[in-house]
Scaffold this motif. Structure first.
Motif, PDB file in Angstrom:
ATOM      1  N   ASP A 266       0.794  -1.234   0.000  1.00  0.00           N
ATOM      2  CA  ASP A 266       0.000   0.000   0.000  1.00  0.00           C
ATOM      3  C   ASP A 266       0.829   1.289   0.000  1.00  0.00           C
ATOM      4  N   ALA A 267       1.938   1.302  -0.722  1.00  0.00           N
ATOM      5  CA  ALA A 267       2.772   2.501  -0.791  1.00  0.00           C
ATOM      6  C   ALA A 267       2.904   2.984  -2.224  1.00  0.00           C
ATOM      7  N   GLU A 268       2.821   4.288  -2.415  1.00  0.00           N
ATOM      8  CA  GLU A 268       3.040   4.899  -3.721  1.00  0.00           C
ATOM      9  C   GLU A 268       4.535   4.935  -4.016  1.00  0.00           C
ATOM     10  N   LEU A 269       4.950   4.333  -5.093  1.00  0.00           N
ATOM     11  CA  LEU A 269       6.369   4.170  -5.394  1.00  0.00           C
ATOM     12  C   LEU A 269       7.015   5.436  -5.932  1.00  0.00           C
ATOM     13  N   GLY A 270       6.197   6.428  -6.277  1.00  0.00           N
ATOM     14  CA  GLY A 270       6.751   7.698  -6.733  1.00  0.00           C
ATOM     15  C   GLY A 270       6.963   8.701  -5.622  1.00  0.00           C
ATOM     16  N   VAL A 282      10.781   3.095 -10.100  1.00  0.00           N
ATOM     17  CA  VAL A 282       9.679   3.032 -11.066  1.00  0.00           C
ATOM     18  C   VAL A 282      10.223   2.960 -12.486  1.00  0.00           C
ATOM     19  N   ALA A 283      11.231   3.776 -12.767  1.00  0.00           N
ATOM     20  CA  ALA A 283      11.770   3.842 -14.121  1.00  0.00           C
ATOM     21  C   ALA A 283      12.465   2.541 -14.533  1.00  0.00           C
ATOM     22  N   PRO A 309      -0.612   5.706 -10.487  1.00  0.00           N
ATOM     23  CA  PRO A 309       0.326   5.855 -11.607  1.00  0.00           C
ATOM     24  C   PRO A 309       1.677   5.171 -11.398  1.00  0.00           C
ATOM     25  N   SER A 310       2.254   5.292 -10.195  1.00  0.00           N
ATOM     26  CA  SER A 310       3.582   4.703  -9.991  1.00  0.00           C
ATOM     27  C   SER A 310       3.525   3.174 -10.041  1.00  0.00           C
ATOM     28  N   TRP A 311       2.434   2.606  -9.567  1.00  0.00           N
ATOM     29  CA  TRP A 311       2.274   1.156  -9.655  1.00  0.00           C
ATOM     30  C   TRP A 311       2.150   0.719 -11.113  1.00  0.00           C
ATOM     31  N   GLY A 312       1.375   1.492 -11.869  1.00  0.00           N
ATOM     32  CA  GLY A 312       1.199   1.146 -13.274  1.00  0.00           C
ATOM     33  C   GLY A 312       2.498   1.175 -14.056  1.00  0.00           C
ATOM     34  N   LEU A 313       3.309   2.210 -13.828  1.00  0.00           N
ATOM     35  CA  LEU A 313       4.590   2.310 -14.530  1.00  0.00           C
ATOM     36  C   LEU A 313       5.556   1.208 -14.090  1.00  0.00           C
ATOM     37  N   PHE A 314       5.607   0.957 -12.791  1.00  0.00           N
ATOM     38  CA  PHE A 314       6.485  -0.104 -12.299  1.00  0.00           C
ATOM     39  C   PHE A 314       6.059  -1.446 -12.882  1.00  0.00           C
TER      40      PHE A 314
END
Length: 404
Positions: A266-270, A282-283, A309-314
């Protein structure tokens, strides 16, 4: 996103679904004891703590001092021993003050200082080579407040190492009765905290290597359980964490080859970046196994790789085994010990409804605890022990949903 969560953590907020309050009381002659479920694995568990000093790193929060950490090592034991504290005494006092305010109860209503864990302090180790799992807690949260999942893993044969990130958490007990309290910069500190946490876990891994060589990395050279270092199979290391600890775990997974599998809860990676695509984790993505576990109502919607968004990119940048597990009716703190503690507290006191709604949500506590005790061990069993259970990842348990 972490602003609200930091406030809740600092205040000691802990909540859950409303239950029938059959034992409600307006006054009490003794504090409410802490009760958490016993681990279900076949082994009794032991624990010990170590004081680590990284003389090669200046503390990012208190410049001019070497970085110091307190960690706990949980392990399978050959027999039971006297139980270790649930929280260390000074930490329990600090945390209890915040919890009393958040629960709107007098100080001393909950017996945080007298609470015990299910692990035996310095219990004799059960010989064998064991996979090692690191746990990093959320921002401001003591390492002891994930004892349910930590003890479950240890009871199933893992060595689990939990870490307090000094000066970020409200308080950390050090040997000699020293308490180091939260000391945050007045300027933005998201990236500083992220870098500090990453450095902390890397240093913990370095210290475990010292322990595995038969040396004692504890700064005071305190006694450790005999044979503790022989348990550590450092070729099988995993990491998991909640909230900011989930970021730390995946930062480590991506950048440190010693870690073979990781879980972000449950953490935002960005976090710390205006554009999540700029976050190196993420990148880069990863080709190692990872599990995302998200709550159902975090920010604009469910925390999953289609919405966050950060989950989607990761997810897009990663190859190999990956799963996204959602808790639709849960909230951010459904994944730690609050899920069991609050229903217990509700037997004796009225927990503010807004805290329940904002912190735990409406998920059934027993089902959530079952899911946490199922999926976290199953993930590490598959990727650290080569014990796959494909059906486990096809059919979601009640209160959970897989996000394709």
């Amino acid at each position: 996103m972490l602003t609200r969560r930091l406030l809740l953590a600092s205040a000691g907020a802990t909540l859950l679904t409303p239950l029938t309050q059959t034992a409600q009381a307006t006054t009490r002659s003794s504090p409410i004891p802490i009760r958490i479920p016993r681990p279900t694995g076949p082994f009794p568990i032991g624990t010990t703590e170590l004081h680590l000093v990284d003389h090669g790193r200046d503390d990012p929060y208190v410049p001019g001092r070497a970085r110091e950490l307190m960690i706990s090592i949980w392990y399978p034991a050959s027999r039971s021993a006297a139980p270790a504290p649930y929280l260390q005494p000074l930490t329990a006092q600090v945390y209890g003050e915040g919890a009393a305010a958040a629960l709107e109860q007098p100080l001393g209503t909950i017996d945080w200082t007298g609470a015990k864990s299910h692990a035996g302090l310095l219990a004799p180790v059960l010989p064998g080579r064991r996979p090692v799992v690191l746990f990093s807690p959320g921002f401001g949260v003591p390492r002891g407040l994930a004892s349910i999942t930590v003890s479950e893993l240890a009871s199933r044969g893992y060595v689990v190492v939990t870490v307090d990130h000094t000066y970020e958490v409200a308080g950390v007990d050090f040997p000699g009765g020293r308490l180091e309290v939260q000391t945050l910069p007045t300027t933005p500190y998201a990236l500083l905290a992220r870098d500090a946490r990453y450095g902390d876990l890397r240093f913990v891994l370095d210290s475990l290597a010292v322990l595995a060589r038969g040396e004692n990395p504890d700064a005071e050279q305190r006694r450790l359980p005999e044979g503790l270092g022989t348990l550590l199979d450092l070729d099988r290391i995993g990491a998991y964490g909640h909230s900011a600890g989930g970021i730390t775990s995946l930062d480590l997974l991506v950048a440190d080859p010693r870690v073979r599998a990781g879980i972000n809860i449950d953490a935002e990676l960005g976090y710390g970046y205006d554009d999540p695509a700029e976050a190196p984790t993420v990148a880069r993505g990863t080709d190692r196994p990872f599990l995302l576990m998200g709550s159902g109502d975090t920010g604009p919607g469910p925390h999953n790789h289609h919405v966050e968004p950060s989950w989607g990119l990761f997810w897009q940048h990663s190859a190999g085994w990956k799963r996204d597990l959602n808790l639709p009716n849960g909230q951010h703190y459904s994944f730690v010990d609050y899920e069991a503690l609050i229903p217990w507290f509700q037997r004796f006191i009225t927990v503010p409804p807004e805290l329940i709604a904002n912190t735990i949500g409406t998920a059934d506590p027993g089902r959530v605890l079952r899911a946490m005790g199922t999926y976290i061990p199953a993930f590490f069993d598959q990727h650290l022990r080569q014990r796959p259970r494909p059906a486990r990842w096809r059919h979601a348990l009640p209160e959970t949903a897989f996000v394709p």
